[in-house]
Design a protein around this motif. Sequence first.
Motif, mmCIF file in Angstrom:
data_model
loop_
_atom_site.group_PDB
_atom_site.id
_atom_site.type_symbol
_atom_site.label_atom_id
_atom_site.label_comp_id
_atom_site.label_asym_id
_atom_site.label_seq_id
_atom_site.Cartn_x
_atom_site.Cartn_y
_atom_site.Cartn_z
ATOM 1 N N PHE A 124 0.947 -1.292 -0.097
ATOM 2 C CA PHE A 124 -0.163 0.048 -0.108
ATOM 3 C C PHE A 124 0.905 1.139 -0.035
ATOM 4 O O PHE A 124 1.919 1.214 1.020
ATOM 5 C CB PHE A 124 -1.010 -0.104 1.178
ATOM 6 C CG PHE A 124 -2.082 -0.971 1.076
ATOM 7 C CD1 PHE A 124 -3.244 -0.648 0.807
ATOM 8 C CD2 PHE A 124 -1.893 -2.278 1.271
ATOM 9 C CE1 PHE A 124 -4.437 -1.536 0.507
ATOM 10 C CE2 PHE A 124 -2.955 -3.454 1.415
ATOM 11 C CZ PHE A 124 -4.271 -2.983 0.885
ATOM 12 N N TYR A 125 0.583 2.193 -1.020
ATOM 13 C CA TYR A 125 1.428 3.399 -1.082
ATOM 14 C C TYR A 125 0.930 4.592 -0.579
ATOM 15 O O TYR A 125 1.599 5.640 -0.262
ATOM 16 C CB TYR A 125 1.742 3.689 -2.518
ATOM 17 C CG TYR A 125 2.652 2.630 -3.134
ATOM 18 C CD1 TYR A 125 3.882 2.608 -2.842
ATOM 19 C CD2 TYR A 125 1.906 1.708 -3.961
ATOM 20 C CE1 TYR A 125 4.620 1.431 -3.369
ATOM 21 C CE2 TYR A 125 2.546 0.553 -4.652
ATOM 22 C CZ TYR A 125 4.039 0.483 -4.390
ATOM 23 O OH TYR A 125 4.728 -0.529 -5.205
ATOM 24 N N ASP A 126 -0.126 4.393 0.288
ATOM 25 C CA ASP A 126 -0.666 5.349 1.389
ATOM 26 C C ASP A 126 -1.046 4.567 2.645
ATOM 27 O O ASP A 126 -1.548 3.571 2.559
ATOM 28 C CB ASP A 126 -1.731 6.128 0.558
ATOM 29 C CG ASP A 126 -3.109 5.433 0.228
ATOM 30 O OD1 ASP A 126 -2.836 4.219 0.089
ATOM 31 O OD2 ASP A 126 -4.144 5.898 -0.160
ATOM 32 N N PHE A 127 -0.651 5.300 3.862
ATOM 33 C CA PHE A 127 -0.876 4.598 4.793
ATOM 34 C C PHE A 127 -2.273 3.959 5.085
ATOM 35 O O PHE A 127 -3.133 4.747 5.024
ATOM 36 C CB PHE A 127 -0.522 5.499 6.210
ATOM 37 C CG PHE A 127 -0.517 4.750 7.445
ATOM 38 C CD1 PHE A 127 0.164 3.750 8.036
ATOM 39 C CD2 PHE A 127 -1.698 5.002 8.181
ATOM 40 C CE1 PHE A 127 0.236 3.086 8.969
ATOM 41 C CE2 PHE A 127 -2.138 4.340 9.239
ATOM 42 C CZ PHE A 127 -0.888 3.540 9.837
ATOM 43 N N GLN A 128 -2.239 2.667 5.491
ATOM 44 C CA GLN A 128 -3.412 2.076 5.988
ATOM 45 C C GLN A 128 -3.054 1.023 7.220
ATOM 46 O O GLN A 128 -1.908 0.577 6.951
ATOM 47 C CB GLN A 128 -3.858 1.059 4.840
ATOM 48 C CG GLN A 128 -4.324 1.727 3.404
ATOM 49 C CD GLN A 128 -5.726 2.673 3.661
ATOM 50 O OE1 GLN A 128 -6.276 2.661 4.572
ATOM 51 N NE2 GLN A 128 -5.692 3.364 2.519
ATOM 52 N N THR A 129 -3.799 1.080 8.350
ATOM 53 C CA THR A 129 -3.575 0.096 9.251
ATOM 54 C C THR A 129 -3.781 -1.192 8.735
ATOM 55 O O THR A 129 -4.321 -1.356 7.791
ATOM 56 C CB THR A 129 -4.360 0.250 10.345
ATOM 57 O OG1 THR A 129 -5.745 0.208 10.030
ATOM 58 C CG2 THR A 129 -4.378 1.988 10.892
#
Length: 175
Positions: free
Chosen positions: A19-24
């Motif tokens: 994932f290139y944007d933060f995701q828990t």
Amino acid sequence: MIRAVIVMSTQGKPRLTKFYDFQTPEKQQELIRMVYGVLCNRPENVSNFIKADDIFGPDSKLVYKNLATLYFVFVFDSSENELAMLDLIQVFVETLDRCFKNVCELDVVFNFNKMHTILNEVILGGQVLETSSEEVMKAIEEISRLENKLESVALKSSGEDFVGAIGVVLNNVAF
């Protein structure tokens, strides 16, 4: 921008996720389940392009390719071209085929680090770096050569300081 790359089995088990944007981690698992839910219910005779606004938020699209027992999924926004993303999946798969001689699910499972290295040569930080399978293979071969050289120097200098061994390898590399 590419927002995520997911390689999962046709049974829904994630084999590679980036994932290139933060995701828990919990959110990542939820997104993967939702993507699998969409993919496994799609007929074979429909497009490989899906508007993913419901899953990844506004301005999100998803393109996938089903090869053997794996789904290769790229999630991206409107700044990327859909056909270019499908072609990028093809470049990624071709490179994997070259590395593993006809890639299969077990290759993905047991060569986790090499998979990430290949992916990082194609996409970094959500941006496309390379679209040529041959250029990616050259970079992967160079990385493998350096890893082998580092291992051999480290074995030769087992009594020496390991940092010194790394310095020897780096001095011999032309950047």
